[in-house]
Design a protein around this motif. Structure first.
Motif, PDB file in Angstrom:
ATOM      1  N   PHE A   1       0.842  -1.188   0.000  1.00 19.81           N
ATOM      2  CA  PHE A   1       0.000   0.000   0.000  1.00 19.81           C
ATOM      3  C   PHE A   1       0.879   1.240   0.000  1.00 19.81           C
ATOM      4  CE2 PHE A   1      -2.455   3.420   1.988  1.00 19.81           C
ATOM      5  CZ  PHE A   1      -3.581   3.404   1.174  1.00 19.81           C
ATOM      6  N   GLY A   2       0.487   2.218  -0.813  1.00 24.06           N
ATOM      7  CA  GLY A   2       1.217   3.486  -0.848  1.00 24.06           C
ATOM      8  C   GLY A   2       2.679   3.346  -1.229  1.00 24.06           C
ATOM      9  N   GLY A   3       3.007   2.303  -2.001  1.00 27.78           N
ATOM     10  CA  GLY A   3       4.386   2.085  -2.427  1.00 27.78           C
ATOM     11  C   GLY A   3       5.248   1.325  -1.440  1.00 27.78           C
ATOM     12  N   TYR A   4       4.653   0.842  -0.356  1.00 25.56           N
ATOM     13  CA  TYR A   4       5.414   0.112   0.662  1.00 25.56           C
ATOM     14  C   TYR A   4       4.922  -1.323   0.783  1.00 25.56           C
ATOM     15  CZ  TYR A   4       7.166   4.662   2.132  1.00 25.56           C
ATOM     16  OH  TYR A   4       7.767   5.892   2.173  1.00 25.56           O
ATOM     17  N   ARG A   5       5.855  -2.221   1.035  1.00 24.09           N
ATOM     18  CA  ARG A   5       5.529  -3.609   1.341  1.00 24.09           C
ATOM     19  C   ARG A   5       5.325  -3.720   2.852  1.00 24.09           C
ATOM     20  NH1 ARG A   5       8.536  -7.219   3.565  1.00 24.09           N
ATOM     21  NH2 ARG A   5      10.415  -5.949   3.244  1.00 24.09           N
ATOM     22  N   ILE A   6       4.133  -4.112   3.252  1.00 28.30           N
ATOM     23  CA  ILE A   6       3.807  -4.237   4.673  1.00 28.30           C
ATOM     24  C   ILE A   6       3.854  -5.727   5.028  1.00 28.30           C
ATOM     25  CG2 ILE A   6       2.197  -3.613   6.497  1.00 28.30           C
ATOM     26  CD1 ILE A   6       3.117  -1.207   4.806  1.00 28.30           C
ATOM     27  N   PRO A   7       4.742  -6.128   5.943  1.00 32.63           N
ATOM     28  CA  PRO A   7       4.914  -7.566   6.212  1.00 32.63           C
ATOM     29  C   PRO A   7       3.704  -8.196   6.895  1.00 32.63           C
ATOM     30  CG  PRO A   7       6.778  -6.279   7.050  1.00 32.63           C
ATOM     31  CD  PRO A   7       5.698  -5.304   6.701  1.00 32.63           C
ATOM     32  N   ALA A   8       3.541  -9.501   6.699  1.00 31.31           N
ATOM     33  CA  ALA A   8       2.539 -10.260   7.443  1.00 31.31           C
ATOM     34  C   ALA A   8       2.820 -10.121   8.937  1.00 31.31           C
ATOM     35  CB  ALA A   8       2.598 -11.733   7.035  1.00 31.31           C
ATOM     36  N   GLY A   9       1.771 -10.024   9.716  1.00 35.48           N
ATOM     37  CA  GLY A   9       1.915  -9.869  11.159  1.00 35.48           C
ATOM     38  C   GLY A   9       1.973  -8.428  11.626  1.00 35.48           C
ATOM     39  N   SER A  10       1.981  -7.470  10.680  1.00 32.53           N
ATOM     40  CA  SER A  10       2.034  -6.056  11.064  1.00 32.53           C
ATOM     41  C   SER A  10       0.721  -5.630  11.709  1.00 32.53           C
ATOM     42  CB  SER A  10       2.285  -5.166   9.839  1.00 32.53           C
ATOM     43  OG  SER A  10       3.552  -5.404   9.274  1.00 32.53           O
ATOM     44  N   HIS A  11       0.837  -4.868  12.791  1.00 23.99           N
ATOM     45  CA  HIS A  11      -0.328  -4.194  13.366  1.00 23.99           C
ATOM     46  C   HIS A  11      -0.514  -2.894  12.597  1.00 23.99           C
ATOM     47  CE1 HIS A  11      -1.085  -6.806  16.826  1.00 23.99           C
ATOM     48  NE2 HIS A  11       0.224  -6.977  16.860  1.00 23.99           N
ATOM     49  N   VAL A  12      -1.672  -2.756  11.941  1.00 29.13           N
ATOM     50  CA  VAL A  12      -1.944  -1.568  11.133  1.00 29.13           C
ATOM     51  C   VAL A  12      -3.085  -0.781  11.757  1.00 29.13           C
ATOM     52  CG1 VAL A  12      -1.112  -2.707   9.045  1.00 29.13           C
ATOM     53  CG2 VAL A  12      -3.552  -2.761   9.589  1.00 29.13           C
ATOM     54  N   ASN A  13      -3.157   0.485  11.388  1.00 29.22           N
ATOM     55  CA  ASN A  13      -4.136   1.379  12.014  1.00 29.22           C
ATOM     56  C   ASN A  13      -4.615   2.392  10.995  1.00 29.22           C
ATOM     57  OD1 ASN A  13      -5.151   2.106  14.882  1.00 29.22           O
ATOM     58  ND2 ASN A  13      -4.608   4.076  13.990  1.00 29.22           N
ATOM     59  N   ILE A  14      -5.938   2.577  10.915  1.00 20.72           N
ATOM     60  CA  ILE A  14      -6.483   3.683  10.124  1.00 20.72           C
ATOM     61  C   ILE A  14      -6.947   4.778  11.078  1.00 20.72           C
ATOM     62  CG2 ILE A  14      -7.149   2.216   8.191  1.00 20.72           C
ATOM     63  CD1 ILE A  14     -10.062   2.424   9.234  1.00 20.72           C
TER      64      ILE A  14
END
Length: 462
Positions: free
Chosen positions: A353-366
């Motif tokens: 997303f947004g040009g970045y690779r976000i690894p599995a297991g990442s805690h994400v927040n909107i």
């Protein structure tokens, strides 16, 4: 553009596989102080912190707080990616788990995918038209009685509406008499909500977390006893009785411990979020008397004004949809002060997303609050303007630019109940009083927004 790799393994629980610094080195951001990270900076002013991070690092950034790394995904497109979740990649259970697991485990918001769908379907019986019609009657009676007793003069609106929403919950949700038992339930909920963002995450003696865990124990015992009793006696019209007798598609009853967890969570979610959103709406109407008068006129047009006893008539269930301006004003209050300002998830598989690779297991927040105030979607975003929610403007706007109730599979189950409760509040309140602001409040933004001074207003009888 966002993608995910479906073949990656799925972590089995939110406590396993937390990512280290090296795995997130390619994502911009900052870790803050040793041990505590940015926790205290966020708690002091979360909205200013988010603005700083977006200005400095962009719409994808990492932040260490509350014991670990989080990846912020900012914008309406990010809201759609995470909430709509086409690829079933974002776990709500594993996102909320670190915050709520000790206090509200297995609530509907903390379930994922098939389990969530099955429980949501079973619980939706409590929000069908007939139960809702019953709730509307008890809400009209309860709100009219309380509002009538407020009288003229100065008052702190937030604690008054908090007491009212608890009393209404005791009646409509649980079906118990107002009184000491309802007061103890209220104390337990307050302790649990405050504990959800307590910096000390273990229930050590004399800590907020200990008070929260003790509050949960009290409510689990209360709801367990009540579930067994209502099943034995055949239930009732209140929401808890509907939950206690809820059935899955195969006709089996929901396990008692799951009924208890759902009721515990729903009471918290409904009680505190309605208190917050009703307070923000009255705050904005007190600041904007021209809109207050427009809503008053609409209410009286729909209900027919005062009855033979000189008191405002009740708002009939069938007339809820006619309060269009009231609904738009409420939506605008939810935009300006969303009762849940941000929302966590955990990525089960790697995605981009947004040009970045976000690894599995990442805690994400909107961040709903940030997007609700972006000029890209809202002209003059800090101004109160209910006309933003006319049908043509809503249709032209990004579908995920306004998400106070979440979205996708986890869209708030009780959102129509929230609309009904606030409309009935306006229908009972506005014909009785004009409300003005005595002083501009300073808002506590987390965990659920509230005015620090309780919102000092003055009521004038009409």
């Amino acid at each position: 553009m966002a993608t995910s790799a479906a073949h990656d393994p799925i972590p089995t629980h939110w406590t396993e596989g937390n990512l280290n610094d090296d795995q997130l080195a390619h994502i911009p951001g900052e870790g803050g102080w040793p041990l505590v990270g940015n926790t205290f900076r966020m708690l002091k002013d979360p909205h200013a912190f988010t603005r700083h991070m977006v200005r400095t690092y962009g719409r994808v950034y990492k932040n260490k707080a509350f014991g670990g790394w989080n990846i912020a995904l900012i914008g309406a497109d990010a809201n759609e990616l995470v909430l709509f979740d086409r690829g079933r990649n974002f776990s709500s259970e594993q996102g909320w788990g670190p915050i709520l697991d000790q206090l509200f485990p297995r609530g509907l918001m903390l379930l994922d995918f098939d389990h969530h769908r099955a429980d949501r379907r079973a619980l939706s019986i409590a929000f069908k038209p007939e139960p809702m019609r019953h709730y509307s009657g008890s809400l009209n009676r309860g709100i009219a009685k309380k509002v009538e007793n407020w009288g003229e003069g100065s008052m702190r609106f937030y604690p008054e509406i908090k007491t009212l929403t608890l009393d209404l919950a005791a009646d409509s949700f649980i079906g118990i008499e107002w009184g000491p038992e309802a007061d103890r339930i209220n104390t337990a909920f307050i302790d649990m909500v405050q504990a959800s963002v307590a910096p000390v995450r273990k229930p050590l003696p004399f800590t907020q977390m200990k008070r929260g865990v003790d509050g949960r124990a009290f409510l689990v015992d209360f709801f367990t006893r009540e579930t067994h009793r209502r099943r034995a006696e055949g239930g009732g019209q209140d929401m808890f009785s509907q939950f206690a007798t809820a059935e899955y598609e195969d006709g089996s009853l929901m396990p008692v411990d799951e009924v208890v967890d759902h009721m515990n969570f729903l009471m918290m979610a409904a009680h505190d979020t309605i208190t917050s959103s009703a307070t923000s709406l009255i705050w904005l109407l007190a600041k904007h008397p021209e809109w207050q008068e427009k809503l008053r006129q609409e209410v009286e047009s729909v209900t027919g004004g005062a009855g033979s006893d000189g008191k405002p008539r009740d708002l009939a269930y069938e007339d809820m949809g006619k309060l269009e301006l009231c609904e738009m004003a409420f939506k605008e209050a939810l935009r300006m002060v969303p009762p849940v300002p941000s929302m966590p998830r955990r990525a089960l598989r790697e995605f981009e997303f947004g040009g970045y690779r976000i690894p599995a297991g990442s805690h994400v927040n909107i961040n709903q609050y940030f997007v609700h105030h972006e000029e890209e979607h809202w002209d003059d975003p800090f101004a109160f303007d209910p006309m933003r929610f006319t049908p043509d403007k809503v249709k032209a706007r990004h579908k995920y630019a306004w998400v106070p109730f979440g979205g996708g599979a986890h869209m708030c189950l009780g959102l129509h109940f929230a609309y009904m409760q606030v409309k009935i509040l306006l229908a009972q309140f506005l014909p009785r009083y004009r409300v003005s602001l005595e002083q501009e409040p300073d808002w506590q933004p987390w965990p659920i927004p509230k005015p620090k001074d309780g919102l000092k207003v003055r009521l004038e009888k009409i």
